[in-house]
Design an enzyme around this catalytic site. Structure first.
Site, PDB file in Angstrom:
ATOM      1  N   ASN A   9       0.868  -1.176   0.000  1.00 15.20           N
ATOM      2  CA  ASN A   9       0.000   0.000   0.000  1.00 15.20           C
ATOM      3  C   ASN A   9       0.908   1.230   0.000  1.00 15.20           C
ATOM      4  O   ASN A   9       1.512   1.539   1.018  1.00 15.20           O
ATOM      5  CB  ASN A   9      -0.894  -0.038   1.248  1.00 15.20           C
ATOM      6  N   LYS A  11       0.150   4.259  -0.212  1.00 17.95           N
ATOM      7  CA  LYS A  11      -0.466   5.432   0.425  1.00 17.95           C
ATOM      8  C   LYS A  11      -0.234   6.679  -0.449  1.00 17.95           C
ATOM      9  O   LYS A  11      -0.251   6.573  -1.675  1.00 17.95           O
ATOM     10  CB  LYS A  11       0.060   5.578   1.858  1.00 17.95           C
ATOM     11  N   HIS A  94      -9.449   0.981   5.215  1.00 18.80           N
ATOM     12  CA  HIS A  94      -8.149   1.152   5.867  1.00 18.80           C
ATOM     13  C   HIS A  94      -8.311   2.058   7.074  1.00 18.80           C
ATOM     14  O   HIS A  94      -9.143   2.968   7.074  1.00 18.80           O
ATOM     15  CB  HIS A  94      -7.150   1.768   4.872  1.00 18.80           C
ATOM     16  N   GLU A  96      -6.710   4.478   8.103  1.00 24.07           N
ATOM     17  CA  GLU A  96      -6.591   5.920   7.831  1.00 24.07           C
ATOM     18  C   GLU A  96      -7.889   6.461   7.224  1.00 24.07           C
ATOM     19  O   GLU A  96      -8.248   7.622   7.449  1.00 24.07           O
ATOM     20  CB  GLU A  96      -5.373   6.172   6.914  1.00 24.07           C
ATOM     21  N   GLU A 166      -5.104  -5.052  10.677  1.00 24.99           N
ATOM     22  CA  GLU A 166      -4.077  -4.037  10.894  1.00 24.99           C
ATOM     23  C   GLU A 166      -4.362  -3.330  12.219  1.00 24.99           C
ATOM     24  O   GLU A 166      -5.191  -2.405  12.256  1.00 24.99           O
ATOM     25  CB  GLU A 166      -4.095  -3.000   9.763  1.00 24.99           C
ATOM     26  N   GLY A 172       2.708   2.265  10.907  1.00 31.22           N
ATOM     27  CA  GLY A 172       3.640   3.373  10.752  1.00 31.22           C
ATOM     28  C   GLY A 172       4.370   3.761  12.028  1.00 31.22           C
ATOM     29  O   GLY A 172       4.999   4.799  12.104  1.00 31.22           O
ATOM     30  N   SER A 212       3.719  -2.185  10.335  1.00 30.24           N
ATOM     31  CA  SER A 212       5.169  -2.249  10.512  1.00 30.24           C
ATOM     32  C   SER A 212       5.766  -3.603  10.123  1.00 30.24           C
ATOM     33  O   SER A 212       6.688  -4.099  10.773  1.00 30.24           O
ATOM     34  CB  SER A 212       5.551  -1.874  11.954  1.00 30.24           C
TER      35      SER A 212
HETATM   36  P1  13P Z   1       3.169   0.379   7.799  1.00 31.77           P
HETATM   37  O1  13P Z   1       3.679  -0.904   7.183  1.00 31.77           O
HETATM   38  O2  13P Z   1       3.881   1.599   7.339  1.00 31.77           O
HETATM   39  O3  13P Z   1       3.054   0.266   9.289  1.00 31.77           O
HETATM   40  O4  13P Z   1       1.653   0.556   7.248  1.00 31.77           O
HETATM   41  C1  13P Z   1       0.783  -0.512   7.325  1.00 31.77           C
HETATM   42  C2  13P Z   1      -0.418  -0.185   6.548  1.00 31.77           C
HETATM   43  O5  13P Z   1      -1.190   0.687   6.919  1.00 31.77           O
HETATM   44  C3  13P Z   1      -0.647  -0.897   5.290  1.00 31.77           C
HETATM   45  O6  13P Z   1      -1.920  -0.670   4.793  1.00 31.77           O
END
Ligand code: 13P
Length: 251
Positions: A9, A11, A94, A96, A166, A172, A212
């Protein structure tokens, strides 16, 4: 037998030119990857990346889509537009989107059903916040997100569904759930699929872990019986971290 599924992803990273160059590199490095591999660039780079990945084994994904096919929805992107570009999977719900942009379980459910109706794979993201974890609500939260996210989805459609667990506190942050911790939530997810549908549906469901994931923890997570792949954020942006994750060896 569930085939491991590694998704990147991206982003809100990479311009069109950067995305196309990175996709070309991944295409050459991962065409013979032993697992299903998908990348989800930003909308603006989908057409260019689609062109680069044509004929390759790497799947093209989108990071979101609207809940309606067309209409007066300024700033939204339709499933029809994604289909035209060769997108075969879409990340929905997601954290976010849920927490920064206020997406509800009901909205996410409408998107899941629309994606499935169009033959796209819906990657339904679920996961608890740190507050919810500390309040002992992990099971309640993931069960609610699953039940509401899959409302009205028939068992025959489940081959188009992937679940991504997740935990919000691991995204992150560099904090990963331990493999045992993640596996125990994945077991909750699988049991809930069995309760909502059937044991067979639960056994067949691909459940990714996200939060992560890095080259040095990927194989340990994936060695767990209920973890079938990864949804990778930060580490999906660089070849030296994404390629080894996409080629992880269960041993
Ligand atoms: P990270 O791998 O940066 O923690 O992000 C995970 C994520 O949100 C994947 O959709």
């Amino acid at each position: 037998m569930r085939r491991p599924y590694i998704a990147g992803n991206w982003k809100m990273h990479k311009t069109c030119a950067e995305a196309a160059a990175f996709a070309a590199l991944l295409r050459d490095a991962l065409d013979d990857a032993p697992h299903t591999v998908m990348v989800a660039p930003p909308f603006t780079a989908l057409a260019a990346v689609s062109e680069v990945l044509k004929g390759s084994a790497i799947l093209l994904g989108a990071q979101n889509m609207a809940a309606e096919e067309t209409g007066a929805h300024t700033g939204e992107v339709s499933v029809l537009m994604l289909e035209e570009l060769g997108v075969s999977a879409v990340i929905l719900g997601h954290s976010e989107r849920r927490h920064t942009y206020g997406e509800t379980d009901e909205l996410i459910n409408a998107k899941v059903k629309l994606a499935l109706a169009h033959g796209l794979t819906a990657i339904l993201c679920i996961g608890e916040t740190l507050d919810e974890r500390e309040a002992g609500l992990v099971t309640a939260v993931v069960e609610r997100q699953l039940e509401k996210g899959l409302q009205g989805v028939r068992e025959a459609q489940l081959n188009g569904v992937v679940i991504a667990y997740e935990p919000v506190w691991a995204i992150g942050t560099g904090r990963t759930a331990t493999p045992d911790d993640a596996d125990s939530v994945h077991r909750v997810v699988r049991n809930k699929i069995a309760a909502l549908y059937s044991k067979r549906a639960a056994d067949d469901m691909v459940i990714q872990y996200g939060g992560s994931v890095k080259p040095d923890n990927a194989a340990g997570l994936m060695a767990k019986p209920n973890i079938d792949g990864a949804l990778v954020g930060g580490a999906s942006l660089k070849p030296e971290s994404f390629i080894p994750i996409a080629r992880f060896d269960r041993g």
